[in-house]
Scaffold this motif. Sequence first.
Motif, PDB file in Angstrom:
ATOM      1  N   ALA A   1      52.532 159.119  74.184  1.00  0.00           N
ATOM      2  CA  ALA A   1      51.939 158.933  72.851  1.00  0.00           C
ATOM      3  C   ALA A   1      50.991 157.745  72.795  1.00  0.00           C
ATOM      4  CB  ALA A   1      53.033 158.769  71.808  1.00  0.00           C
ATOM      5  N   ARG A   2      49.872 157.978  72.132  1.00  0.00           N
ATOM      6  CA  ARG A   2      48.906 156.914  71.872  1.00  0.00           C
ATOM      7  C   ARG A   2      49.250 156.221  70.557  1.00  0.00           C
ATOM      8  NH1 ARG A   2      42.990 158.905  73.428  1.00  0.00           N
ATOM      9  NH2 ARG A   2      42.630 157.363  71.853  1.00  0.00           N
ATOM     10  N   LEU A   3      48.569 155.151  70.283  1.00  0.00           N
ATOM     11  CA  LEU A   3      48.743 154.413  69.043  1.00  0.00           C
ATOM     12  C   LEU A   3      48.516 155.341  67.851  1.00  0.00           C
ATOM     13  CD1 LEU A   3      49.219 151.512  67.945  1.00  0.00           C
ATOM     14  CD2 LEU A   3      46.742 151.246  67.914  1.00  0.00           C
ATOM     15  N   HIS A   4      49.440 155.342  66.897  1.00  0.00           N
ATOM     16  CA  HIS A   4      49.391 156.149  65.674  1.00  0.00           C
ATOM     17  C   HIS A   4      49.475 157.650  65.931  1.00  0.00           C
ATOM     18  CE1 HIS A   4      48.608 152.545  63.370  1.00  0.00           C
ATOM     19  NE2 HIS A   4      47.612 152.247  64.190  1.00  0.00           N
ATOM     20  N   ALA A   5      50.106 158.054  67.029  1.00  0.00           N
ATOM     21  CA  ALA A   5      50.299 159.483  67.295  1.00  0.00           C
ATOM     22  C   ALA A   5      51.134 160.099  66.180  1.00  0.00           C
ATOM     23  CB  ALA A   5      50.995 159.675  68.644  1.00  0.00           C
ATOM     24  N   ARG A   6      50.968 161.410  65.998  1.00  0.00           N
ATOM     25  CA  ARG A   6      51.699 162.140  64.969  1.00  0.00           C
ATOM     26  C   ARG A   6      52.512 163.246  65.633  1.00  0.00           C
ATOM     27  NH1 ARG A   6      46.664 163.957  62.122  1.00  0.00           N
ATOM     28  NH2 ARG A   6      45.952 163.657  64.234  1.00  0.00           N
TER      29      ARG A   6
END
Length: 169
Positions: free
Chosen positions: A72-77
């Motif tokens: 997951a990247r930053l601010h993944a949903r």
Amino acid sequence: VVQIAKAKGMTVIGAAGGADKCAWVKELGADHVVDYKAGPVARGLMQAAPDGIDVYFDNVGGDHLDAALLAARLHARFAICGMIDIYNDAKPQELRYLAKVIGARINIRGFIVSDFFAQMGDFYRDMGGWLKEGKLKRHETVHEGIAAMPEAFRGLFTGGNMGKMLVRL
């Protein structure tokens, strides 16, 4: 019934078990497919998405969810719709990368169809039209007769189907 719809610039990564199922997912339009039977899911996902992922839809849980947390990247949903990994297993879920939710500020939300019953008419209208127009691709595994039901049910949990599992009575 599956339709892979991609926004401009979006990369779609699917997961399936075995070469035939992976080829089918690729045929549906996925850019990459992780074969979870060929090795660790985390390794396959990191190879398919070396820069990480922004959106994840989960029906499996277990090592698939854990791999997505790792990637997951930053601010993944994340939309969590199912966890077949634990449906018939009493052991608790083990997620080694759950703490990444904090540092990457991952938004995880449960997704259940009953939340969208008000839009059911739109769904049937749109889906029926797409199906009639041939815009959807589907694959079904059909077992014949009520005696085949136990085998078909077990197949849901062991990869014994391609697409929708059905029993014709």
